[in-house]
Motif scaffolding. Sequence first.
Motif, PDB file in Angstrom:
ATOM      1  N   GLU A   1      -3.868  -4.173 -13.363  1.00  0.00           N
ATOM      2  CA  GLU A   1      -2.444  -4.281 -13.696  1.00  0.00           C
ATOM      3  C   GLU A   1      -2.044  -3.393 -14.874  1.00  0.00           C
ATOM      4  N   ARG A   2      -2.995  -3.036 -15.720  1.00  0.00           N
ATOM      5  CA  ARG A   2      -2.699  -2.169 -16.867  1.00  0.00           C
ATOM      6  C   ARG A   2      -3.036  -0.706 -16.572  1.00  0.00           C
ATOM      7  N   GLY A   3      -3.495  -0.432 -15.339  1.00  0.00           N
ATOM      8  CA  GLY A   3      -3.805   0.947 -14.959  1.00  0.00           C
ATOM      9  C   GLY A   3      -5.115   1.450 -15.527  1.00  0.00           C
ATOM     10  N   LEU A   4      -5.980   0.538 -15.981  1.00  0.00           N
ATOM     11  CA  LEU A   4      -7.267   0.931 -16.556  1.00  0.00           C
ATOM     12  C   LEU A   4      -8.371   0.991 -15.516  1.00  0.00           C
ATOM     13  N   SER A   5      -8.192   0.285 -14.402  1.00  0.00           N
ATOM     14  CA  SER A   5      -9.119   0.327 -13.261  1.00  0.00           C
ATOM     15  C   SER A   5      -8.304   0.632 -12.012  1.00  0.00           C
ATOM     16  N   VAL A   6      -8.879   1.429 -11.136  1.00  0.00           N
ATOM     17  CA  VAL A   6      -8.206   1.791  -9.887  1.00  0.00           C
ATOM     18  C   VAL A   6      -8.859   1.012  -8.752  1.00  0.00           C
ATOM     19  N   PRO A   7      -8.089   0.193  -8.038  1.00  0.00           N
ATOM     20  CA  PRO A   7      -8.664  -0.585  -6.941  1.00  0.00           C
ATOM     21  C   PRO A   7      -9.080   0.315  -5.779  1.00  0.00           C
ATOM     22  N   SER A   8     -10.146  -0.089  -5.091  1.00  0.00           N
ATOM     23  CA  SER A   8     -10.603   0.631  -3.901  1.00  0.00           C
ATOM     24  C   SER A   8      -9.655   0.359  -2.742  1.00  0.00           C
ATOM     25  N   LEU A   9      -9.841   1.071  -1.645  1.00  0.00           N
ATOM     26  CA  LEU A   9      -9.032   0.840  -0.449  1.00  0.00           C
ATOM     27  C   LEU A   9      -9.180  -0.603   0.025  1.00  0.00           C
ATOM     28  N   GLY A  10     -10.394  -1.123  -0.007  1.00  0.00           N
ATOM     29  CA  GLY A  10     -10.620  -2.518   0.383  1.00  0.00           C
ATOM     30  C   GLY A  10      -9.877  -3.488  -0.523  1.00  0.00           C
ATOM     31  N   ASP A  11      -9.893  -3.187  -1.831  1.00  0.00           N
ATOM     32  CA  ASP A  11      -9.158  -4.025  -2.783  1.00  0.00           C
ATOM     33  C   ASP A  11      -7.665  -3.993  -2.484  1.00  0.00           C
ATOM     34  N   LEU A  12      -7.136  -2.792  -2.187  1.00  0.00           N
ATOM     35  CA  LEU A  12      -5.707  -2.677  -1.880  1.00  0.00           C
ATOM     36  C   LEU A  12      -5.356  -3.445  -0.618  1.00  0.00           C
ATOM     37  N   ARG A  13      -6.250  -3.418   0.377  1.00  0.00           N
ATOM     38  CA  ARG A  13      -6.020  -4.222   1.590  1.00  0.00           C
ATOM     39  C   ARG A  13      -5.935  -5.699   1.233  1.00  0.00           C
ATOM     40  N   ASN A  14      -6.844  -6.138   0.353  1.00  0.00           N
ATOM     41  CA  ASN A  14      -6.838  -7.543  -0.060  1.00  0.00           C
ATOM     42  C   ASN A  14      -5.573  -7.897  -0.833  1.00  0.00           C
TER      43      ASN A  14
ATOM     44  N   LEU B   1       1.277   2.282  -9.398  1.00  0.00           N
ATOM     45  CA  LEU B   1       0.539   1.309  -8.593  1.00  0.00           C
ATOM     46  C   LEU B   1       0.273   0.053  -9.419  1.00  0.00           C
ATOM     47  N   ALA B   2      -0.183   0.229 -10.657  1.00  0.00           N
ATOM     48  CA  ALA B   2      -0.472  -0.905 -11.530  1.00  0.00           C
ATOM     49  C   ALA B   2       0.786  -1.751 -11.749  1.00  0.00           C
ATOM     50  N   GLY B   3       1.905  -1.090 -11.995  1.00  0.00           N
ATOM     51  CA  GLY B   3       3.163  -1.809 -12.204  1.00  0.00           C
ATOM     52  C   GLY B   3       3.605  -2.574 -10.972  1.00  0.00           C
ATOM     53  N   ASP B   4       3.390  -1.981  -9.791  1.00  0.00           N
ATOM     54  CA  ASP B   4       3.760  -2.664  -8.547  1.00  0.00           C
ATOM     55  C   ASP B   4       2.914  -3.917  -8.343  1.00  0.00           C
ATOM     56  N   ILE B   5       1.615  -3.816  -8.600  1.00  0.00           N
ATOM     57  CA  ILE B   5       0.730  -4.975  -8.423  1.00  0.00           C
ATOM     58  C   ILE B   5       1.131  -6.084  -9.396  1.00  0.00           C
ATOM     59  N   ARG B   6       1.408  -5.738 -10.636  1.00  0.00           N
ATOM     60  CA  ARG B   6       1.847  -6.724 -11.630  1.00  0.00           C
ATOM     61  C   ARG B   6       3.172  -7.364 -11.199  1.00  0.00           C
TER      62      ARG B   6
END
Length: 195
Positions: free
Chosen positions: A50-63, A17-22
């Motif tokens: 982006e480094r996989g140290l924090s996991v975004p919430s569902l709301g963050d992923l929607r954004n 997920l982090a790699g995809d966002i980056r």
Amino acid sequence: MTSTAVRSEQDNGERLLAGDIRALRKARRLTLAEIALKLGRSVGWVSQVERGLSVPSLGDLRNFAELFGVPLSLFFSHDVPAEKERGVVVRAGSRRSLGTSESGLVEELLSPDLGGSFEMLRSVFAPGAELKTEARRPTEEAGYVASGTFEIEIGGVWHRLDEGDSFRFEGKPFRWRNPGAEPAVVIWVVSPPVY
């Protein structure tokens, strides 16, 4: 499965997920600061995601999905591959599906991830489906019609393609349609990745 194995699989999924966002940010040529501003978050938080140290919430992923113009489902269809296949192989049953049948276009990501200089998609266009409004992306794109009949307008010129035909264009406006009675399957390559 042991709790250690479950945690390891979660960690691998979070890294994907982090790699995809980056990769999506880089493909759109956005800085961490620009993303942070648009999301109302700190640069540090975006960097940690982006480094996989924090996991975004569902709301963050929607954004993130809205900001990047990708379906939310892109972030949820991670089947974590075996370590030796990660970043190299995509199994037929583990492809990430993008889009819905209601839109007339369903795409599967054939590339192992969104990193790299291109992505490869298997695009299935329903009979009668069409992109009515021109699209234009800062990309180079190519496609191969695996089955069916597919029509694509590139730079104002329509081209009818049948099974075995292919196309390529760069940075030009395009539209597509499936005039046939059967689904059209196109293997589509886009550089840089847009999903």
